[in-house]
Design a protein around this motif. Structure first.
Motif, short mmCIF file in Angstrom:
data_model
loop_
_atom_site.label_atom_id
_atom_site.label_comp_id
_atom_site.label_asym_id
_atom_site.label_seq_id
_atom_site.Cartn_x
_atom_site.Cartn_y
_atom_site.Cartn_z
N GLU A 186 -10.78 2.27 -7.72
CA GLU A 186 -9.99 2.22 -6.46
C GLU A 186 -8.43 2.19 -6.71
OE1 GLU A 186 -11.32 -1.03 -4.20
OE2 GLU A 186 -13.13 -0.31 -3.66
N THR A 207 -14.99 -0.56 -10.78
CA THR A 207 -14.77 -0.42 -9.31
C THR A 207 -13.28 -0.52 -8.92
OG1 THR A 207 -17.08 -1.01 -8.82
CG2 THR A 207 -15.54 -0.79 -6.93
N LEU A 208 -12.86 -1.75 -9.47
CA LEU A 208 -11.49 -2.13 -8.95
C LEU A 208 -10.49 -1.05 -9.81
CD1 LEU A 208 -11.17 -5.80 -9.58
CD2 LEU A 208 -11.09 -4.63 -7.56
N LYS A 215 -18.52 -0.16 -0.70
CA LYS A 215 -18.84 -1.57 -1.44
C LYS A 215 -20.30 -1.71 -1.06
CE LYS A 215 -14.90 -3.60 -2.62
NZ LYS A 215 -13.86 -2.42 -2.38
N THR A 246 -7.71 -5.98 3.30
CA THR A 246 -8.72 -5.41 4.03
C THR A 246 -8.89 -6.18 5.30
OG1 THR A 246 -10.15 -5.05 2.08
CG2 THR A 246 -11.32 -5.33 4.12
N HIS A 286 -12.40 6.20 -3.87
CA HIS A 286 -13.06 5.10 -2.78
C HIS A 286 -14.62 5.06 -3.31
CE1 HIS A 286 -14.17 2.98 0.47
NE2 HIS A 286 -14.81 3.75 1.01
N VAL A 287 -14.81 3.84 -3.60
CA VAL A 287 -16.43 3.47 -3.99
C VAL A 287 -16.86 2.51 -2.84
CG1 VAL A 287 -17.67 2.18 -5.64
CG2 VAL A 287 -15.51 3.46 -6.57
N ASP A 342 -6.34 -7.98 -2.09
CA ASP A 342 -7.39 -7.10 -1.78
C ASP A 342 -8.06 -7.36 -0.59
OD1 ASP A 342 -8.83 -4.47 -1.92
OD2 ASP A 342 -10.57 -5.32 -2.97
N ASP A 354 -2.45 -0.57 -5.89
CA ASP A 354 -3.17 0.08 -6.87
C ASP A 354 -3.15 -0.33 -8.17
OD1 ASP A 354 -4.26 1.99 -5.06
OD2 ASP A 354 -2.47 3.10 -5.19
N HIS A 377 -1.94 11.68 -8.01
CA HIS A 377 -2.17 10.35 -6.95
C HIS A 377 -1.02 9.59 -6.75
CE1 HIS A 377 -3.90 7.00 -5.25
NE2 HIS A 377 -3.63 6.16 -6.10
N LEU A 406 -4.91 -3.80 -8.58
CA LEU A 406 -6.37 -3.56 -8.72
C LEU A 406 -6.70 -3.05 -10.18
CD1 LEU A 406 -7.23 -1.83 -5.13
CD2 LEU A 406 -7.71 -4.14 -6.17
N THR A 441 1.09 -1.11 0.12
CA THR A 441 0.00 -0.14 -0.16
C THR A 441 0.74 0.98 0.06
OG1 THR A 441 -0.26 0.07 2.44
CG2 THR A 441 -1.80 -1.09 1.13
#
Length: 245
Positions: free
Chosen positions: A209, A205-206, A217, A152, A214-215, A148, A91, A85, A94, A76
């Protein structure tokens, strides 16, 4: 042993375990939909074996990644910046996984709607993809979802035994649900398109992100559940009309 006994006696550990199991099961839906759609393109006698191998690989990958938690956490950390960014290895993984999902879902949608798909579409036996190719694609998505999932999980608890139990339980649920879900998708062609739409949404979505957007879930799974409910009502309506005729 004392460490495990202390965890077993800690109510907070049980709460963390229940929460993590629920999260892992929900996150596993994405992986399971992809595996179901992909293995349904195998010859019928290879489908169940393909699902078991694919899900078993997911378990091995996640348990293996749990053994390298310190390394996974470092994924990360930003390695370069672009478009305002800071991009990390997570990242990039993803984004790559999202692009693969979008490409795969788009290709499958094309195969389902093209009236003359050519030799790449289903043959008379129902399969148009090699067993090794299917397992390779499943392994690739297993890696994306596993990274992922583990990141998490690390954010929810610091106890490795809790993570291991949650992963094993979630993958066991996937193993039990794999054949019924895949068979249901195969029996209902409209569900195939719905599931491919889910994969497109998950892929986007991936990617989002990966670019730092940020989406939540909850929104994604609520939309999927609502769409599945509507499709379920459509299936019941079609069956009622068929019985009436």
């Amino acid at each position: 042993m004392e460490y495990l006994l202390a965890l077993a006696a800690d109510p907070a550990a049980w709460i963390a375990l229940a929460t993590l199991i629920a999260m892992e099961v929900v996150l596993g839906i994405d992986n399971l939909i992809f595996i179901s759609i992909l293995t349904n393109r195998l010859p019928e006698d290879q489908r169940s074996r393909g699902r078991r191998i694919g899900i078993s690989l997911a378990l091995i990958l996640r348990l293996g990644l749990l053994g390298t938690v310190a390394f996974i956490v470092q994924l990360t950390e930003p390695i370069f910046a672009a478009f305002g960014h800071g991009f990390s290895w997570r990242d990039l993984i993803l984004i790559a996984g999202g692009l693969f999902l979008v490409w795969k879902a788009t290709k499958e949608i094309h195969h389902n709607v093209d009236p003359d798909p050519g030799p790449d579409m289903f043959d008379d036996k129902g399969g148009s993809i090699g067993f090794g190719a299917a397992i390779g694609q499943i392994l690739l998505l297993d890696l994306v979802f596993s990274v992922d999932s583990i990141i998490t999980a690390v954010g929810m608890t610091e106890h490795i035994p809790i993570m291991v139990i949650a992963v094993v339980v979630a993958v066991t649920v996937m193993l039990v649900a794999a054949d019924p879900l895949a068979n249901f998708i195969a029996r209902n062609p409209t569900v195939v398109m719905l599931a491919l739409g889910f994969l497109l949404m998950i892929g986007m979505t991936l990617i989002a992100e990966g670019f730092g957007a940020h989406v939540p879930k909850g929104y994604i799974y609520a939309a999927m559940a609502f769409s599945a409910l509507i499709e379920g009502l459509n299936i019941l309506a079609r069956r009622s009309r068929q019985r009436a005729h």
